[in-house]
Design an enzyme around this catalytic site. Structure first.
Site, PDB file in Angstrom:
ATOM      1  CB  CYS A   2      39.535  49.010  43.677  1.00 23.56           C
ATOM      2  SG  CYS A   2      38.023  49.303  45.531  1.00 23.56           S
ATOM      3  CD  GLU A 105      39.030  44.566  38.770  1.00 24.08           C
ATOM      4  OE1 GLU A 105      38.006  44.594  37.915  1.00 24.08           O
ATOM      5  OE2 GLU A 105      38.866  45.755  40.024  1.00 24.08           O
TER       6      GLU A 105
END
Length: 213
Positions: A2, A105
């Site tokens: 992340c 992402e």
């Protein structure tokens, strides 16, 4: 992993959702593109009460020689967090909640990388399992955090081989409880169910100003 997330919730909504008490020294600035080394909101527990705090993203352990280590420690693998020198003390006693509206992402496709935005389907904030630490730099104290990661669920596996640990509201007390044993905590460090999240393909133009692709 992340490496980018957003937090644009209203302060009132955050306070209601996380049931924290306000602090006069807490400064909140909504941000649609949070990245490592920036300040971000966290929720900690002190003397049985929750409070908001502003921490630098990228955990700097107390033994660090300089703050540059934070560029390598913005995530912590949940499988090894109890043993790694940079994280094990924080895992034992300095756990926090990291609120987010969404996270981003990138999926590799040949030489290109396509960004995706991931949110909760129910509209609630996403809550990452976090750790925090204090690091002294001369007379200054820098407080920083990391986001724990785990294996991807079925939804995320098509995009990346890691995903953040996402906690539900009924996990908050256990995660923040300083007396909780590590075996019980480890049960929380797993991928959330796929149906909790939605994934949307977005334009890379959103990140051009920050140089991310």
């Amino acid at each position: 992993m992340c490496g980018r997330f957003s937090l644009v919730e209203a302060m009132y909504d955050l306070q209601q959702y996380y049931a924290f008490e306000m602090r006069d020294d807490f400064i909140y600035t909504p941000n649609q593109n949070l990245s490592p080394s920036q300040q971000a909101a966290a929720i900690v527990q002190l003397n049985g009460k929750r409070y908001p705090a502003s921490f630098r993203w990228g955990l700097i352990p107390p033994f660090a020689k300089d703050e540059k280590i934070g560029y390598k420690t913005f995530n912590a693998r949940s499988e090894t967090v109890a043993e790694k020198p940079s994280f094990k003390k924080a895992f034992a006693s300095k756990r926090c909640l990291i609120p987010a509206t969404s996270f981003y992402e990138w999926k590799k496709s040949g030489k290109e990388k396509q960004p995706y935005e991931i949110k909760r389907r129910d509209g609630d904030p996403i809550t990452f399992a976090g750790l925090w630490e204090s690091w002294r730099n001369g007379d200054d104290i820098v407080r920083s955090f990391t986001i724990l990661t785990t294996e991807p669920n079925d939804l995320m596996a098509d995009i990346h081989n890691r995903m953040p640990v996402i906690l539900e509201r009924n996990d908050f007390n256990q995660w923040l409880n300083p007396e909780e044993d590590q075996a019980s905590l480890s049960q929380l460090l797993k991928p959330c169910v796929s149906k909790l999240l939605s994934v949307e393909e977005i334009s890379g133009d959103r990140f051009k100003r920050s140089g991310t692709s």
